[in-house]
Design a protein around this motif. Sequence first.
Motif, short mmCIF file in Angstrom:
data_model
loop_
_atom_site.label_atom_id
_atom_site.label_comp_id
_atom_site.label_asym_id
_atom_site.label_seq_id
_atom_site.Cartn_x
_atom_site.Cartn_y
_atom_site.Cartn_z
N LEU A 85 0.81 -1.24 -0.09
CA LEU A 85 -0.26 -0.01 0.16
C LEU A 85 0.93 1.44 0.09
O LEU A 85 1.57 1.47 0.86
CB LEU A 85 -0.84 -0.02 1.20
CG LEU A 85 -1.82 1.08 1.25
CD1 LEU A 85 -2.70 1.34 0.34
CD2 LEU A 85 -2.36 1.27 2.65
N THR A 88 0.74 7.33 -1.84
CA THR A 88 -0.47 7.65 -3.01
C THR A 88 -0.61 6.65 -4.23
O THR A 88 0.32 6.05 -4.60
CB THR A 88 0.15 9.23 -3.68
OG1 THR A 88 1.35 9.01 -4.05
CG2 THR A 88 0.36 10.25 -2.40
N SER A 89 -1.74 6.74 -4.19
CA SER A 89 -2.19 5.74 -5.21
C SER A 89 -3.40 6.22 -6.28
O SER A 89 -4.05 7.03 -5.60
CB SER A 89 -2.91 4.47 -4.81
OG SER A 89 -2.07 3.77 -3.69
N ALA A 91 -6.21 5.71 -9.00
CA ALA A 91 -7.06 4.86 -9.71
C ALA A 91 -7.33 5.16 -11.07
O ALA A 91 -7.55 6.28 -11.28
CB ALA A 91 -8.19 4.77 -8.99
N LEU A 100 -11.94 -2.02 -8.08
CA LEU A 100 -10.65 -1.66 -7.99
C LEU A 100 -9.98 -2.83 -7.00
O LEU A 100 -9.12 -3.20 -7.23
CB LEU A 100 -10.58 -0.40 -7.43
CG LEU A 100 -9.24 0.02 -6.80
CD1 LEU A 100 -8.04 0.05 -7.99
CD2 LEU A 100 -9.33 1.28 -6.07
N VAL A 101 -10.95 -3.20 -6.08
CA VAL A 101 -10.32 -4.15 -5.09
C VAL A 101 -10.44 -5.63 -5.82
O VAL A 101 -9.26 -6.35 -5.42
CB VAL A 101 -11.52 -4.22 -3.79
CG1 VAL A 101 -11.20 -5.65 -2.89
CG2 VAL A 101 -11.88 -3.13 -3.19
N VAL A 140 -14.66 5.21 -7.31
CA VAL A 140 -13.77 5.63 -6.31
C VAL A 140 -13.49 7.29 -6.42
O VAL A 140 -12.95 7.66 -5.53
CB VAL A 140 -12.32 4.97 -6.98
CG1 VAL A 140 -11.11 5.49 -5.94
CG2 VAL A 140 -12.57 3.40 -6.84
N ARG A 148 -11.03 6.47 0.43
CA ARG A 148 -10.12 5.94 -0.67
C ARG A 148 -9.12 4.94 -0.10
O ARG A 148 -8.66 3.91 -0.79
CB ARG A 148 -9.45 6.86 -1.44
CG ARG A 148 -10.32 7.69 -2.44
CD ARG A 148 -9.73 8.57 -3.25
NE ARG A 148 -10.73 9.57 -4.10
CZ ARG A 148 -10.29 10.54 -5.06
NH1 ARG A 148 -9.04 10.63 -5.14
NH2 ARG A 148 -11.00 11.08 -5.44
N GLN A 149 -8.46 5.33 1.21
CA GLN A 149 -7.33 4.57 1.65
C GLN A 149 -7.86 3.21 2.01
O GLN A 149 -7.02 2.31 2.00
CB GLN A 149 -6.76 5.48 2.82
CG GLN A 149 -5.60 4.84 3.48
CD GLN A 149 -4.35 5.48 2.84
OE1 GLN A 149 -4.37 5.66 1.54
NE2 GLN A 149 -3.06 5.29 3.18
N TRP A 152 -8.07 1.03 -1.12
CA TRP A 152 -7.01 0.60 -1.41
C TRP A 152 -6.25 -0.63 -0.65
O TRP A 152 -5.84 -1.57 -1.24
CB TRP A 152 -5.87 1.85 -1.55
CG TRP A 152 -5.98 2.52 -2.82
CD1 TRP A 152 -6.42 3.83 -2.97
CD2 TRP A 152 -5.53 2.35 -4.04
NE1 TRP A 152 -6.45 4.21 -3.99
CE2 TRP A 152 -6.09 3.36 -4.85
CE3 TRP A 152 -5.11 1.17 -4.60
CZ2 TRP A 152 -5.81 3.48 -6.27
CZ3 TRP A 152 -4.88 0.96 -6.16
CH2 TRP A 152 -5.24 2.19 -6.82
N MET A 155 -7.83 -3.70 -1.51
CA MET A 155 -7.30 -4.14 -2.79
C MET A 155 -5.90 -5.06 -2.43
O MET A 155 -5.50 -6.22 -2.91
CB MET A 155 -6.90 -3.22 -3.80
CG MET A 155 -6.50 -3.83 -5.24
SD MET A 155 -5.80 -2.61 -6.07
CE MET A 155 -4.19 -2.45 -5.60
N VAL A 156 -5.06 -4.36 -1.53
CA VAL A 156 -3.79 -5.15 -1.24
C VAL A 156 -4.43 -6.38 -0.40
O VAL A 156 -3.75 -7.43 -0.56
CB VAL A 156 -2.96 -4.17 -0.08
CG1 VAL A 156 -2.01 -5.11 0.30
CG2 VAL A 156 -2.57 -3.16 -0.93
#
Length: 270
Positions: A85, A88-89, A91, A100-101, A140, A148-149, A152, A155-156
């Motif tokens: 993670l 900053t990411s 999308a 996204l996930v 998103v 958003r955090q 993400w 997703m990880v």
Amino acid sequence: MTQDARLSGRDLTLAYDQRVISRDLAVTIPDNSFTVIVGPNACGKSTLLRALSRTLKPAEGSVLLDGQVIGSYPAKEVARRLGLLPQTSIAPDGIGVADLVARGRFPHQSFLRQWSAQDEAVVAEAMESTGVSALADRSVDELSGGQRQRVWLAMVLAQQTPLLLLDEPTTYLDIAHQMDMLDLCADLHAERGHTLVAVLHDLNHACRYATHLIVMKDGTIVAEGEPATIVTADLVEKVFGLPVRVIEDPETATPMIVPVDRRGVRRVHD
């Protein structure tokens, strides 16, 4: 250095172009630990995490993942062993939360193994764990920074890797959601056996949650070990330049850092 740890670095020189951040750095992440890296701004915390995750190639030395140089693995194989993670990411425009996930399952897909009911279940569990299930149909782009955090992180988690690297995972979160995020990380470590490595700015959070603390200054590791063993007023002042008292956290019995009142102001309550 322990040779059989899943993730380690030896003789590392880390640099951006010609600007050297760390030199001759050696680090071992204890297996099944919740390791937290702390230190002042620009001390090399995130740079070290980037090297451990293979997003920054060392100028010298090697990062070892499961006994092999991390750069020798195909990218997809690294992603099956290690989740990241970043700070900053970004999308893709218009992507939905669930989609996204679901991208966290990409390392497990192949020509012979397409999307399955198991993948669907893993994605649902990851969203439930991070409290974003109700956002599944949202874009998103519409979410707050804190939401958003957590998406993400979901997703990880969907990658289902034994190693999780988190660069400032509490960014954008208010105090309640910071604690929720760190409680979740602690549960992943304690109940699911994940090895976590996180960069945190808040030293009290680090002391409360870490089982292993790495303290950095000027690109070097100046102390590491259990917080209760290594965190002292002298260490904090040496690293951060801040006079403090270290007391026992009344909730967790872990070290709590209280800055000294440098203005000499004492408030008297009625």
